[in-house]
Enzyme design. Structure first.
Site, mmCIF file in Angstrom:
data_model
loop_
_atom_site.group_PDB
_atom_site.id
_atom_site.type_symbol
_atom_site.label_atom_id
_atom_site.label_comp_id
_atom_site.label_asym_id
_atom_site.label_seq_id
_atom_site.Cartn_x
_atom_site.Cartn_y
_atom_site.Cartn_z
ATOM 1 N N GLU A 1 51.080 33.484 45.963
ATOM 2 C CA GLU A 1 50.160 33.759 47.072
ATOM 3 C C GLU A 1 49.037 32.739 47.125
ATOM 4 O O GLU A 1 48.621 32.321 48.207
ATOM 5 C CB GLU A 1 49.591 35.177 46.990
ATOM 6 C CG GLU A 1 48.680 35.538 48.143
ATOM 7 C CD GLU A 1 49.321 35.376 49.512
ATOM 8 O OE1 GLU A 1 48.609 34.956 50.458
ATOM 9 O OE2 GLU A 1 50.519 35.668 49.673
ATOM 10 N N GLU B 1 48.661 27.136 53.802
ATOM 11 C CA GLU B 1 48.169 27.550 55.116
ATOM 12 C C GLU B 1 46.820 26.902 55.436
ATOM 13 O O GLU B 1 46.608 26.433 56.555
ATOM 14 C CB GLU B 1 48.051 29.067 55.185
ATOM 15 C CG GLU B 1 49.381 29.773 55.221
ATOM 16 C CD GLU B 1 49.260 31.288 55.279
ATOM 17 O OE1 GLU B 1 48.131 31.812 55.193
ATOM 18 O OE2 GLU B 1 50.303 31.942 55.425
ATOM 19 N N GLU C 1 41.608 36.275 51.990
ATOM 20 C CA GLU C 1 43.042 36.539 52.152
ATOM 21 C C GLU C 1 43.370 37.995 51.832
ATOM 22 O O GLU C 1 43.361 38.408 50.668
ATOM 23 C CB GLU C 1 43.867 35.618 51.242
ATOM 24 C CG GLU C 1 43.706 34.142 51.531
ATOM 25 C CD GLU C 1 44.303 33.733 52.865
ATOM 26 O OE1 GLU C 1 45.246 34.406 53.347
ATOM 27 O OE2 GLU C 1 43.813 32.743 53.435
#
Length: 120
Positions: A72, A79, A31
Site C-alpha cells: 500500500e 499514485e 490515504e
C-alpha cells in the site's frame, strides 16, 4: 549523484528514519486504504498470538499482513508520483495506477490465502 545523498554514517541513518516516519504519517493522514490496513493489522497481528500455530506459521501470518502495508505504501507512492507529473488522464498513468492497485489486490489475497491455509 544526488545532492540529497551527501550524508553518511549515523547522520544518514537519523535522516532516513525521519523520512520514513514522515512517509508513514503522510500515508496515515492522506490515504484511507492505508488506515484501513493499519486497522486490519491491529486486529490480525495480535490475534495471531492467540492461535495454536507454530512459530514459523505465526511468522508467516504476520509477514503476510505487513506485506500488504508495504504494498500500500508503494501503491500510494506510485499514485502520488503519477499525480505530480500530471493530473491529465493518460493511458500510461491509468496503467501505472491500475497495476499498483492490482499489486495491493494480490497482497490482500495473500493475507486471505495464508490465514485460510494455516487456520484450516
Amino acid at each position: 549523484m544526488s545532492p540529497f545523498k551527501g550524508h553518511s554514517g549515523f547522520k544518514r541513518i537519523v535522516n532516513a528514519a525521519g523520512y520514513s516516519m514522515a512517509g508513514l504519517k503522510a500515508a496515515f493522514v492522506g490515504e484511507a486504504a492505508f488506515r484501513q490496513l493499519v486497522l486490519l493489522n491491529a486486529v490480525l497481528i495480535p490475534l495471531s498470538f492467540f492461535l495454536p500455530v507454530s512459530r514459523v506459521e505465526h511468522a508467516v501470518l504476520v509477514l503476510a499482513c505487513l506485506l500488504a502495508l508495504i504494498v500500500e505504501l508503494v501503491n500510494s507512492a506510485i499514485e502520488a508520483t503519477v499525480d505530480r507529473i500530471s493530473l491529465e488522464r493518460h493511458p500510461l498513468s491509468k496503467n501505472a495506477k491500475d497495476m499498483g492497485s492490482a499489486a495491493q489486490f494480490v497482497a490482500l489475497t495473500l493475507i486471505a490465502l495464508v490465514w485460510g491455509i494455516i487456520l484450516i
